[in-house]
Design a protein around this motif. Sequence first.
Motif, PDB file in Angstrom:
ATOM      1  N   UNK A 281      26.568  55.975  19.913  1.00  0.00           N
ATOM      2  CA  UNK A 281      27.010  55.335  18.671  1.00  0.00           C
ATOM      3  C   UNK A 281      27.050  53.815  18.813  1.00  0.00           C
ATOM      4  N   UNK A 282      27.385  53.332  19.988  1.00  0.00           N
ATOM      5  CA  UNK A 282      27.471  51.880  20.165  1.00  0.00           C
ATOM      6  C   UNK A 282      26.104  51.216  20.083  1.00  0.00           C
ATOM      7  N   UNK A 283      25.044  51.893  20.571  1.00  0.00           N
ATOM      8  CA  UNK A 283      23.714  51.272  20.544  1.00  0.00           C
ATOM      9  C   UNK A 283      23.034  51.433  19.194  1.00  0.00           C
ATOM     10  N   UNK A 284      23.583  52.313  18.327  1.00  0.00           N
ATOM     11  CA  UNK A 284      23.001  52.454  16.993  1.00  0.00           C
ATOM     12  C   UNK A 284      23.276  51.227  16.133  1.00  0.00           C
ATOM     13  N   UNK A 285      24.344  50.524  16.446  1.00  0.00           N
ATOM     14  CA  UNK A 285      24.631  49.279  15.724  1.00  0.00           C
ATOM     15  C   UNK A 285      25.395  49.522  14.447  1.00  0.00           C
ATOM     16  N   UNK A 286      26.225  48.558  14.060  1.00  0.00           N
ATOM     17  CA  UNK A 286      26.931  48.615  12.787  1.00  0.00           C
ATOM     18  C   UNK A 286      28.122  49.538  12.795  1.00  0.00           C
ATOM     19  N   UNK A 287      28.578  50.003  13.949  1.00  0.00           N
ATOM     20  CA  UNK A 287      29.697  50.918  14.007  1.00  0.00           C
ATOM     21  C   UNK A 287      30.984  50.175  14.321  1.00  0.00           C
ATOM     22  N   UNK A 288      32.045  50.597  13.661  1.00  0.00           N
ATOM     23  CA  UNK A 288      33.335  49.970  13.867  1.00  0.00           C
ATOM     24  C   UNK A 288      33.804  50.201  15.299  1.00  0.00           C
ATOM     25  N   UNK A 289      34.309  49.163  15.945  1.00  0.00           N
ATOM     26  CA  UNK A 289      34.830  49.225  17.309  1.00  0.00           C
ATOM     27  C   UNK A 289      33.800  49.745  18.298  1.00  0.00           C
ATOM     28  N   UNK A 290      32.530  49.484  18.028  1.00  0.00           N
ATOM     29  CA  UNK A 290      31.449  49.856  18.952  1.00  0.00           C
ATOM     30  C   UNK A 290      31.470  51.334  19.333  1.00  0.00           C
ATOM     31  N   UNK A 291      31.714  52.181  18.347  1.00  0.00           N
ATOM     32  CA  UNK A 291      31.657  53.618  18.599  1.00  0.00           C
ATOM     33  C   UNK A 291      32.878  54.191  19.293  1.00  0.00           C
ATOM     34  N   UNK A 292      33.985  53.452  19.322  1.00  0.00           N
ATOM     35  CA  UNK A 292      35.176  53.943  20.018  1.00  0.00           C
ATOM     36  C   UNK A 292      35.931  55.004  19.223  1.00  0.00           C
ATOM     37  N   UNK A 293      35.705  55.071  17.919  1.00  0.00           N
ATOM     38  CA  UNK A 293      36.466  56.008  17.101  1.00  0.00           C
ATOM     39  C   UNK A 293      35.846  57.406  17.164  1.00  0.00           C
ATOM     40  N   UNK A 294      35.964  58.031  18.320  1.00  0.00           N
ATOM     41  CA  UNK A 294      35.557  59.420  18.516  1.00  0.00           C
ATOM     42  C   UNK A 294      36.820  60.241  18.730  1.00  0.00           C
ATOM     43  N   UNK A 295      37.035  61.227  17.865  1.00  0.00           N
ATOM     44  CA  UNK A 295      38.224  62.072  17.935  1.00  0.00           C
ATOM     45  C   UNK A 295      37.835  63.356  18.656  1.00  0.00           C
ATOM     46  N   UNK A 296      38.524  63.650  19.740  1.00  0.00           N
ATOM     47  CA  UNK A 296      38.106  64.749  20.594  1.00  0.00           C
ATOM     48  C   UNK A 296      38.820  66.054  20.367  1.00  0.00           C
ATOM     49  N   UNK A 297      39.525  66.203  19.257  1.00  0.00           N
ATOM     50  CA  UNK A 297      40.269  67.441  19.019  1.00  0.00           C
ATOM     51  C   UNK A 297      40.226  67.806  17.545  1.00  0.00           C
ATOM     52  N   UNK A 298      40.054  69.087  17.291  1.00  0.00           N
ATOM     53  CA  UNK A 298      40.152  69.624  15.927  1.00  0.00           C
ATOM     54  C   UNK A 298      41.572  70.115  15.725  1.00  0.00           C
TER      55      UNK A 298
END
Length: 677
Positions: A281-298
């Motif tokens: 996500x960070x290399x795709x560009x244009x992502x908030x916080x360089x792709x840090x907003x990944x939630x690992x739980x449902x």
Amino acid sequence: MDTLTTLNEIADSEAQPNKFRRKKSIVWEHFTIERIGADCTRACCKKCKKSFAYISGSKLAGTSHLKRHIALGICPVGRTNQDKNQLTSFNSAAPTNGSAGATGKSRKRYRANPGPASIPFDQARCYYDIAKMIIQHDYPLEMVEHSGFNKFVQNLQPLFSSVSVDTIQEHIFNIYLGEKQNLLNIIGAIPGRVSLTLNLRTSDQNLGYVFLTGYFVDSDWKLRCRLLNVIMVPFPDSDVAFNHAVAACLTDWCLETKLFTLTLDESVANVNVRKNLGYLLSIKGGNILNGQLIIGSCCARVLSDLAQYALHYMRAIVEKVRQSVKFVKTADAHEEKFLELKRQLQVPSAKELIVDDQTKWDTTYQMLMTASELKEVFSCLDTSDPDYKVTPTMDEWKQAEILCEYLKLFFDAANLLTSPTYSTADVLFHEVWKIQLDLMQAARSQDRFIRDLTRPLQEKFDEYWNDCNLVLAVAVVMDPRFKMKLIEFTFNKIYGEEAESWIKIVDEGVHEIFCDYIVQSLPPPPASFVDEANDSFVIKSEFSQEDSFLANGDTFADFDVYLHDIMNNQQMKTELDQYLEESLMPRSQDFDVLGWWRINRCKYPTLSKMASDILSIPVCTVTPDSVFDTASRDLDRHRSSLRPITIEALSCSKDWLQYESWEPPYGTPDATVKMEY
């Protein structure tokens, strides 16, 4: 002259017409009159020779049933193009001989009412409806070639031509492509970003299928949820298995610069998977916080695991209650005796006993809760019915009631996820923080039973809280009824003396995201000068007060000054602060938080975009009907046998057809799309 004589004269006049009388109905072009007896006359079809009632005794049957025999194509011999042309004139044309007045009178008297015979048969529409039916109800594609299905349809409409699996599959793809184009138009017009959920299902062949669902706020400021892709991953246990699926989804829906967050199914969210997806996500560009907003739980899976652990911990008592309920519900005599005891004891509970479905943990909770309210009746049943031998003790009933108290915490939170209208992310925070606080307190209880029951639950839920509390807290800040005030209140209860540092993390997180939105809303900065001598790029860290701020090697210094000036602009800097400083909105149950931001988007142009994206963050990766499942849903044997592209077309189309947005041009030769599948 009696009635029978009159009817016989009518029959004679129609059987032997002369110049003074002609048959009024065109049906007699297809039928002849046969006298069976003195008081019985029948009509015989000229083509199939089948006989129909016409006059029997004093009753005249009329000609409507004769018209249906011809007009609906029931006559087996009459199903030809020539007969169809005759039927067209039969249904629409009036007699042409005679005077104009007679013609007008005949039309008025004999014009048929609009009915099935007057509705043109559309084969393409039938194929579309069958394809749609298969999609919506998960029917197997092979059903269109089943003899029972074809016989049933032929009885309904003899003109229907049987359809092959390949043909119906083309119509399914036609529906899929039409709905997909419509959804592409919707997503292309949204002002904000899209958040994704990733859910993994497996097939009989142990192949993985990634279901990617998008959440976004549309142009009307309504929260929408759509299944976007179903992509096969041959090796779901690989750490990079999901990178291709996510990248394909971003490309397929033009989301490279629109992705906001990604919520994973906890069964696949190990450290390496999250790390690899974060890098993607960070290399795709244009992502908030360089792709840090990944939630690992449902959230639904977490709550289900907690409920199942608690039920398993008390499985002996739960089984006793289950057998008690079965004893009452599986025999009418037992239930009548139970209800009579309930009336005698005057138990106020109006709830009805249910036997639970062990694949849905909420039904077990409902069974325990209802049975606990009727425990006095079960105790009396033990003494009045010698066949009832599994009654729990009063101590066991007390423990079952304690279990229900904690199951209720999980049930109330999970129930929010079952709403057909998807709730914004802030809504769940109110339930989640209560679970965290109650489990923390229960784990320190002086009661050993409560402590032993809840300590493992608290440890499990603490992992979820640490992973998701920041995202949920930021969403609450975007609710004008609570802002930072609710965070301060709840965090002080949960963290005590450490609350200030946790509150600061939330505040800094909100401001950091807001800064990202400010930067992305800015116009392009002035072009940078490149030092061709050493081809180096050094960012200047301190700004000069003079106009001449470039020095050797400071190739991005002008860009830094540009950002520095913008961030010092009072209006841009204080948009978030102004929102946080304003008074809280009154709390009401029907408050529409997205509606509030829509109204105030001119006042907060940047913050409103940020709020719509944050409030649309999904906290659950499963569908509303799967929230209470005790096991993940896998593809059934039929779906597993299909090609991946067919599985995607069926699954996505079923989701999209809930909104009835597209229909094909029926009857056109290019109404179907040829695809390789």
